[in-house]
Motif scaffolding. Structure first.
Motif, PDB file in Angstrom:
ATOM      1  N   ASP A 270       0.825  -1.216   0.000  1.00  0.00           N
ATOM      2  CA  ASP A 270       0.000   0.000   0.000  1.00  0.00           C
ATOM      3  C   ASP A 270       0.856   1.262   0.000  1.00  0.00           C
ATOM      4  N   LYS A 272       1.522   3.393  -2.257  1.00  0.00           N
ATOM      5  CA  LYS A 272       0.878   4.558  -2.868  1.00  0.00           C
ATOM      6  C   LYS A 272      -0.052   5.248  -1.875  1.00  0.00           C
ATOM      7  N   ASP A 273      -0.834   4.439  -1.145  1.00  0.00           N
ATOM      8  CA  ASP A 273      -1.736   5.020  -0.140  1.00  0.00           C
ATOM      9  C   ASP A 273      -0.941   5.635   1.010  1.00  0.00           C
ATOM     10  N   ARG A 274       0.149   4.970   1.386  1.00  0.00           N
ATOM     11  CA  ARG A 274       0.968   5.499   2.490  1.00  0.00           C
ATOM     12  C   ARG A 274       1.638   6.807   2.091  1.00  0.00           C
ATOM     13  N   ALA A 276       0.271   9.048   0.022  1.00  0.00           N
ATOM     14  CA  ALA A 276      -0.774  10.066   0.162  1.00  0.00           C
ATOM     15  C   ALA A 276      -1.006  10.398   1.633  1.00  0.00           C
ATOM     16  N   GLU A 277      -0.986   9.368   2.461  1.00  0.00           N
ATOM     17  CA  GLU A 277      -1.197   9.586   3.899  1.00  0.00           C
ATOM     18  C   GLU A 277      -0.062  10.428   4.477  1.00  0.00           C
TER      19      GLU A 277
END
Length: 756
Positions: A270, A272-274, A276-277
């Motif tokens: 994840d 990519k999500d991390r 953004a986070e």
């Protein structure tokens, strides 16, 4: 035993690596622990790749059994010959003890099949004989400290004839051979370690990866070079390392570094999500750090992280706080901007309305009424905002009136509603404008303005007076439409309504001259009882209606006849129109019952035979009822034989009262199109033709009647047979008398029929 997933060799159930190829036994995914599906290349749980032999690499074969020595070929000068096992040399004088060689500690490895060691033997002199075959070499082991050499026996030269044992002190070649063998053994060990170095590094890297030491694993795989899939595994290890570093940086609050690491991790898990986070968390952290020192900058940061943690709450608090500060400083525009943003998260309507209201009050004080109206409108129902709006409009109206801009003033006073005397101001200004228009000779505009002035002064009278004048002027100019319109607006002023009817009447006469009867009828109707309007209307419409009836426009004709009211035969002809329309549609029954049956027998009109059509419709209606197939429902057939004697009268009767089959009547007709019909009747019935019982027979008769205007109720089928129609049924009567001497015979037949 287990089977290697790479080369297929068998090895111990407890071993972690294949004895043959060194491949690690992966029965469970080292990433997520999910059992591996045999033969699969990737984990079905997390997608991790299993590592297999590179494409084209064959599994190593099992070691071949030791071959028997083959006959030696003739030696070739300077060509190295492979050396296998060296036979021990007998009775050699011990060499001085050599110092032990330093032993380098190495990483234990699985046994590897020994590679053949090639010994370079000096070229023999030309006259030397070929050497004898040499036995296979023993398994080469890692180097150990040198021990005193054992006495060695002479080495036989391949191909040389057997010789007597040499003297014990004469063996000069032995040290050379033994030294060569030692050197070859040492070289074999070196080659072995060199050959296995990538494998050892690869296995060490795998071990480091499985233990979570990704940096060490990446370095190890890179050092393994092209061994197996070391390059791919090095890339994977670096990816995982970036991901783990990103996690650590995120946990440590170093979000910039976390972003870099997660970005480098690419599509791993994840990442990519991390990433953004991390970006969001970075904005949030900056917002927190700037909240006290730079609230506006903090607001901008929190807006970038609005859904993160409690960013929304912190953003709301800062916006309200900044709004309150701006309000305290009477910077209403800025305060409103802050409150409006805050309103996107929680209710700040009261604060916002208060700001807007205060802005409005300030604008009123500055006499900026347009701007004040906008503020008060936005403030909605806060305090007396509605009244303040009316006040602003009133002030704008007063300013416009003072500037003699009466149109604008009327608009503003109208918007001011019931504030002060705004409504009276509107009427007053309309009255003033009307007077100005009248003085300029614009009666139409003046009349309209006086009408809008309502009951102000004599405005109502002025309106009627002006519209009457306009109507009379238009009447004189033969503009009858405008004249009628103005005069109707003049109401009860003088003879305005009579003049209006005059205008309608004149308009109708002009339309009659133009033969536009439809429009003329409309205006004559509006003219009412003016002069001979009704007579003109009746004659004109009646004539139009008759023309429409003749032309087959039955709907239009009916409408026109109804417009004529009771004029002449208009009501009868209106029903005739219904009859004609139903006949055209094939509805004969409706044509009579709802149409012509209601037309008076006295109705007449030039050019249209009303009575002929009435008779035709009735005949067609009756023909529809009597036509078709009819079947017998009863019969009464008999014969009397009467004999007269001197002493009295004697009678005999023969009867046929049971219903005989196949008795029928068929009636058909055709419409000639001139109000007449051709009718064809076919009848078949039973009768007696002889005095004797059982003399009954069938008679079939066909009769055609031409140019009939209606269906006859009695038809003579032949000389002694009559067909009658009454009360919805047919009856056939047959009668004949015969006489012979004193005997008289009477024949009678009656058959009744009903609709099949």
């Amino acid at each position: 035993m287990k089977t290697c997933l790479k080369c297929g060799a068998q090895f111990s159930d407890t071993a972690q690596f294949c004895n043959n190829c060194g491949f690690k036994d992966i029965q469970f995914c080292p990433e997520c622990g999910k059992p591996r599906t045999p033969g699969s290349l990737f984990c079905t749980g997390c997608g991790r790749k299993y590592y297999t032999a590179p494409e084209g690499e064959a599994a190593p074969a099992a070691p071949a059994p030791e071959a028997a020595p083959a006959p030696a070929a003739e030696a070739v000068p300077a060509a190295p010959a492979p050396v296998t096992e060296v036979a021990p040399v007998a009775e050699v004088t011990p060499a001085p003890e050599a110092a032990p060689a330093p032993v380098t500690e190495v990483t234990p490895v699985e046994p590897i099949a020994p590679a053949p060691v090639t010994e370079v033997i000096p070229a023999a002199p030309a006259e030397a004989a070929p050497t004898a075959p040499v036995a296979p070499a023993a398994e080469v082991m890692p180097p150990v400290p040198a021990a005193p050499a054992a006495p060695a026996a002479p080495v036989a030269t391949p191909g040389a004839p057997a010789a007597a044992a040499p003297a014990k002190k004469k063996f000069p070649i032995v040290p050379v051979i033994i030294g060569g063998v030692a050197l070859m053994a040492a070289a074999g060990v070196a080659v072995f370690f060199i050959a296995t170095t990538p494998s050892r590094k690869y296995k060490a890297a795998v071990k480091a990866y499985d233990e979570g030491n990704y940096a060490e694993a990446a370095a190890g795989f890179e050092a393994a070079g092209n061994f197996q899939d070391a390059k791919e595994r090095a890339e994977e290890a670096n990816t995982v390392l970036h991901y783990e570093n990103g996690k650590k940086a995120f946990d440590d609050g170093d979000f910039e570094k976390a972003k870099e690491e997660f970005k480098a991790a690419g599509k791993y898990k994840d990442a990519k999500d991390r990433l953004a986070e991390s970006e969001t968390a970075g904005h949030y952290a900056k917002g927190v750090s700037l909240s006290s020192s730079d609230p506006d900058a903090a607001i901008a940061e929190f807006e970038q992280a609005v859904d993160y943690k409690d960013a929304k709450d912190k953003l709301f608090e800062l916006l309200v706080s900044q709004g309150d500060k701006a309000l305290a400083a009477e910077d209403f525009d800025k305060a409103a901007a802050y409150y409006q943003k805050a309103g996107n998260f929680k209710d700040v309507s009261d604060k916002l309305k208060n700001v807007l209201y205060e802005e409005g009050v300030k604008a009123v004080n500055d006499k900026k009424y347009d701007k004040a109206i906008e503020f008060f409108k936005t403030a909605g129902d806060y305090k007396d905002s509605a009244e303040q709006i009316q006040k602003c409009y009133y002030e704008l109206g007063a300013a416009s009136e003072a500037g003699n801009d009466l149109n604008a003033a009327v608009g503003y006073y109208t918007s001011a509603g019931n504030y002060k005397n705004a409504a009276e101001k509107v009427k007053e200004l309309y009255y003033k404008q009307a007077e100005a228009a009248a003085s300029e000779g614009d009666s139409k505009k003046a009349a309209s303005l006086f009408a809008q002035a309502g009951n102000y002064k004599d405005a109502a009278t002025k309106v009627k007076e002006l519209y009457y004048k306009l109507g009379i002027d238009a009447l004189g100019q033969k503009d009858y439409d405008s004249a009628a319109d103005y005069l109707k607006l003049a109401g009860d002023y003088k003879d305005a309504q009579t003049k209006a009817k005059e205008a309608y009447y004149n308009k109708a006469k002009s339309l009659l001259e133009a033969k536009d009867y439809t429009k003329a009828a409309e205006y004559l109707t509006l003219a009412g009882n003016y002069k001979d309007s009704k007579t003109l209307l009746g004659d004109m419409v009646y004539t139009q209606a008759i023309d429409a009836l003749k032309n087959g426009s039955f709907s239009q004709a009916k409408t026109l006849f109804e417009t004529c009211g009771k004029y002449k035969f208009a009501p009868d002809l209106a029903k005739a129109c219904d009859g004609e329309a139903q006949l055209a549609a094939g509805n004969v029954e409706d044509a009579w019952t709802n149409g012509y049956s209601k037309v008076s027998a006295k109705a007449k009109v030039s050019g249209f035979d009303v009575q002929g059509r009435r008779t035709y419709c009735a005949a067609k209606y009756n023909l529809e009822k009597v036509s078709g197939d009819w079947t017998a429902k009863s019969n009464n057939v008999y014969v009397w034989n009467i004999t007269k004697y001197s002493f009295g009268r004697y009678k005999r009767k023969y009867y046929l009262t049971n219903l005989a089959p196949n008795q029928y009547v068929t009636v058909e007709y055709t419409d000639n199109g001139n109000n007449t019909f051709n009718i064809t009747i076919t009848a078949s019935f039973v009768r007696y033709t002889t005095p004797a019982l059982g003399g009954a027979s069938y008679l079939t008769v066909t009769k055609t009647l031409t140019n009939q205007k209606k269906f006859p109720t009695s038809v003579k089928l032949n000389g002694n047979t009559t067909l009658k129609y009454k009360n919805g049924a047919y009856t056939i009567s047959f009668s004949r008398n015969t006489k012979s001497g004193r005997v008289k015979n009477q024949y009678r037949s009656t058959v009744s029929f009903r609709k099949a």
